[in-house]
Scaffold this motif. Sequence first.
Motif, PDB file in Angstrom:
ATOM      1  N   ARG A  89      -8.217  -4.371   2.749  1.00 18.75           N
ATOM      2  CA  ARG A  89      -8.129  -3.949   1.361  1.00 18.75           C
ATOM      3  C   ARG A  89      -6.681  -4.043   0.893  1.00 18.75           C
ATOM      4  N   GLY A  90      -6.441  -4.786  -0.145  1.00 15.86           N
ATOM      5  CA  GLY A  90      -5.107  -4.927  -0.695  1.00 15.86           C
ATOM      6  C   GLY A  90      -5.022  -4.282  -2.062  1.00 15.86           C
ATOM      7  N   ALA A  91      -3.798  -4.281  -2.618  1.00 13.96           N
ATOM      8  CA  ALA A  91      -3.624  -3.643  -3.922  1.00 13.96           C
ATOM      9  C   ALA A  91      -2.338  -4.132  -4.555  1.00 13.96           C
ATOM     10  N   TRP A  92      -2.313  -4.091  -5.887  1.00  8.90           N
ATOM     11  CA  TRP A  92      -1.105  -4.321  -6.677  1.00  8.90           C
ATOM     12  C   TRP A  92      -0.682  -2.986  -7.273  1.00  8.90           C
ATOM     13  N   LEU A  93       0.616  -2.677  -7.189  1.00 11.85           N
ATOM     14  CA  LEU A  93       1.138  -1.440  -7.738  1.00 11.85           C
ATOM     15  C   LEU A  93       2.344  -1.740  -8.616  1.00 11.85           C
ATOM     16  N   LYS A  94       2.623  -0.831  -9.534  1.00 12.63           N
ATOM     17  CA  LYS A  94       3.784  -0.987 -10.411  1.00 12.63           C
ATOM     18  C   LYS A  94       4.705   0.217 -10.265  1.00 12.63           C
ATOM     19  N   ASP A  95       5.992  -0.040 -10.495  1.00 10.74           N
ATOM     20  CA  ASP A  95       6.986   1.018 -10.403  1.00 10.74           C
ATOM     21  C   ASP A  95       8.091   0.738 -11.410  1.00 10.74           C
ATOM     22  N   HIS A  96       8.710   1.797 -11.934  1.00 14.55           N
ATOM     23  CA  HIS A  96       9.843   1.681 -12.855  1.00 14.55           C
ATOM     24  C   HIS A  96      10.965   2.577 -12.342  1.00 14.55           C
ATOM     25  N   GLY A 142      -0.729  -6.498   1.005  1.00 16.45           N
ATOM     26  CA  GLY A 142      -1.819  -7.361   1.459  1.00 16.45           C
ATOM     27  C   GLY A 142      -2.934  -6.594   2.128  1.00 16.45           C
ATOM     28  N   ARG A 143      -2.567  -5.726   3.055  1.00 11.62           N
ATOM     29  CA  ARG A 143      -3.567  -4.943   3.781  1.00 11.62           C
ATOM     30  C   ARG A 143      -2.861  -3.825   4.522  1.00 11.62           C
ATOM     31  N   VAL A 144      -3.639  -2.965   5.126  1.00  9.44           N
ATOM     32  CA  VAL A 144      -3.111  -1.849   5.903  1.00  9.44           C
ATOM     33  C   VAL A 144      -3.523  -2.047   7.346  1.00  9.44           C
ATOM     34  N   GLY A 145      -2.565  -2.003   8.260  1.00  9.36           N
ATOM     35  CA  GLY A 145      -2.867  -2.179   9.667  1.00  9.36           C
ATOM     36  C   GLY A 145      -3.503  -0.957  10.275  1.00  9.36           C
ATOM     37  N   SER A 146      -3.946  -1.094  11.523  1.00 10.16           N
ATOM     38  CA  SER A 146      -4.632   0.007  12.200  1.00 10.16           C
ATOM     39  C   SER A 146      -3.722   1.205  12.425  1.00 10.16           C
ATOM     40  N   SER A 147      -2.386   0.964  12.486  1.00 12.63           N
ATOM     41  CA  SER A 147      -1.438   2.061  12.679  1.00 12.63           C
ATOM     42  C   SER A 147      -1.057   2.740  11.368  1.00 12.63           C
ATOM     43  N   GLY A 148      -1.542   2.239  10.248  1.00  8.85           N
ATOM     44  CA  GLY A 148      -1.206   2.795   8.948  1.00  8.85           C
ATOM     45  C   GLY A 148      -0.055   2.098   8.256  1.00  8.85           C
ATOM     46  N   ALA A 149       0.584   1.131   8.921  1.00  8.61           N
ATOM     47  CA  ALA A 149       1.687   0.387   8.301  1.00  8.61           C
ATOM     48  C   ALA A 149       1.142  -0.600   7.279  1.00  8.61           C
ATOM     49  N   LEU A 150       1.947  -0.865   6.237  1.00  8.56           N
ATOM     50  CA  LEU A 150       1.584  -1.844   5.229  1.00  8.56           C
ATOM     51  C   LEU A 150       1.950  -3.237   5.735  1.00  8.56           C
ATOM     52  N   VAL A 151       1.050  -4.185   5.533  1.00  7.34           N
ATOM     53  CA  VAL A 151       1.235  -5.543   6.043  1.00  7.34           C
ATOM     54  C   VAL A 151       1.243  -6.512   4.869  1.00  7.34           C
ATOM     55  N   ASP A 152       2.095  -7.559   4.982  1.00  3.85           N
ATOM     56  CA  ASP A 152       2.206  -8.597   3.952  1.00  3.85           C
ATOM     57  C   ASP A 152       2.580  -7.987   2.603  1.00  3.85           C
ATOM     58  N   ALA A 183       8.097  -8.932   3.096  1.00  5.94           N
ATOM     59  CA  ALA A 183       8.237  -8.241   4.376  1.00  5.94           C
ATOM     60  C   ALA A 183       6.920  -8.345   5.136  1.00  5.94           C
ATOM     61  N   GLU A 184       7.045  -8.558   6.438  1.00 10.77           N
ATOM     62  CA  GLU A 184       5.837  -8.642   7.253  1.00 10.77           C
ATOM     63  C   GLU A 184       5.125  -7.301   7.324  1.00 10.77           C
ATOM     64  N   ARG A 185       5.908  -6.220   7.342  1.00  8.68           N
ATOM     65  CA  ARG A 185       5.306  -4.889   7.378  1.00  8.68           C
ATOM     66  C   ARG A 185       6.272  -3.886   6.774  1.00  8.68           C
ATOM     67  N   ALA A 186       5.740  -2.730   6.426  1.00  2.06           N
ATOM     68  CA  ALA A 186       6.557  -1.672   5.844  1.00  2.06           C
ATOM     69  C   ALA A 186       5.962  -0.321   6.199  1.00  2.06           C
ATOM     70  N   ASP A 187       6.830   0.623   6.491  1.00  2.00           N
ATOM     71  CA  ASP A 187       6.439   2.013   6.704  1.00  2.00           C
ATOM     72  C   ASP A 187       6.990   2.835   5.551  1.00  2.00           C
ATOM     73  N   VAL A 188       6.162   3.685   4.976  1.00  2.00           N
ATOM     74  CA  VAL A 188       6.550   4.467   3.795  1.00  2.00           C
ATOM     75  C   VAL A 188       6.469   5.942   4.139  1.00  2.00           C
ATOM     76  N   ASP A 189       7.558   6.668   3.860  1.00  2.00           N
ATOM     77  CA  ASP A 189       7.531   8.105   4.146  1.00  2.00           C
ATOM     78  C   ASP A 189       7.106   8.872   2.902  1.00  2.00           C
ATOM     79  N   ALA A 190       7.048  10.201   3.036  1.00  6.27           N
ATOM     80  CA  ALA A 190       6.548  11.043   1.949  1.00  6.27           C
ATOM     81  C   ALA A 190       7.474  11.058   0.742  1.00  6.27           C
ATOM     82  N   ARG A 191       8.751  10.681   0.915  1.00  7.68           N
ATOM     83  CA  ARG A 191       9.706  10.678  -0.198  1.00  7.68           C
ATOM     84  C   ARG A 191       9.719   9.364  -0.959  1.00  7.68           C
ATOM     85  N   GLY A 192       8.938   8.383  -0.511  1.00  4.59           N
ATOM     86  CA  GLY A 192       8.900   7.097  -1.188  1.00  4.59           C
ATOM     87  C   GLY A 192       9.910   6.096  -0.682  1.00  4.59           C
ATOM     88  N   LEU A 193      10.507   6.325   0.498  1.00  2.17           N
ATOM     89  CA  LEU A 193      11.446   5.371   1.080  1.00  2.17           C
ATOM     90  C   LEU A 193      10.667   4.362   1.920  1.00  2.17           C
TER      91      LEU A 193
END
Length: 375
Positions: free
Chosen positions: A145-152, A167-177, A195-205
């Motif tokens: 499941r993928g998604a498009w998001l917007k930010d300002h 692009g999708r969410v991996g089994s570990s919860g990391a964002l992929v593609d 980025a091949e993957r991304a980890d997002v914390d509760a503060r939005g980093l």
Amino acid sequence: MKTVRRLLYKDIVGSVVLVALAFLSLFFFFDFVDELDRMARIGVGGGKAALLAAMELPGHFYELFPIAVLIGAIIALARLAQSSEFTILRTGGLGPARALALLASLAAAFAVLTFVVGDYVAPQFEREGDNLRASFSHDATPTKRGAWLKDHQKVEGQERSYSVKVGRVGSSGALVDVIIFEFDAEGRLMSRTEAERADVDARGLWHLKTVRRTVWNPGAPAGPSPVGEVVVSEQQLDQLDWQSSLHAGVIAAAVLPAMSMSTLELYRYTAHLSAQEQSAQAHNIQFWRKAFYPFACFVMVALALPFAYLHGRSGGISIKVFGGIMLGISFMLLNNVAGHLGLLKNWTPWVVAATPSLLYFGLSMAAFTWLVRYR
């Protein structure tokens, strides 16, 4: 009163549990057949197919429990009416108001159970089922499941807008593609970050890994660029941190289907869509439907109560159960149709979500009042 409460609650809860088990057994069989066919294609045995089918049960329980409450309550109350036990209870002082109060307390317990399963148990089991399915098929990225998001944001006093593709969410919860497009206040593309993957914390980093970044006119001042003087800079980075207002809860809500979101996730996501001036009508309707859905248990119990005031000669239990099934199906049908109509006609979301429950509750109270007065 304790004896009356024990008698009513024991019969109703027992019937509701039996009906819920019957429904879940039926749907487990259907899911098992589907999973068995799917797992057979990748050489996995029937035991794992049964486990995957079992992971779907909390979701089915959440969807079907109000109908199980209706049918179970009708069975119990019709049986009490047929054996004249409910008539004896009425003669002993169980008035209409007291009967409503007793059943309302039981409906409150059913509503709490529905809320807990729908908001906490079912989503967790669905995600675990995705992970198990991925491990059985040796796929490290099960959730497609993928998604498009917007930010300002404001960067150095200047407005910046971002379009983010997950692009999708991996089994570990990391964002992929992950792809991030950055635009200036005039809508011109300034940078593209992959980025091949991304980890997002509760503060939005966002902690981006294996990054490829393309920047157009780096360091150029604001305003239109001179014709023919476009400068492109490309970078390859192992890691890059990006601060955003898109925190982990919003992203999780965006990549999940609306039906599998919790009430809080839906609220956060609709608030984010509204803040970004995006259409939030569909998710607003789903949020209010999710919020009101546990109260369907009150409606179902109210629909079942008039059956206790029907005499045994008015029809067998089987006819009453059939009528209860038709009522439950019509309620679910109206609930779904109202959601689609509300989306098409752009009606107020909370009105769309509340109308079916209020309509059926009004019908049940009208039938209950007529039976008490004239039967």
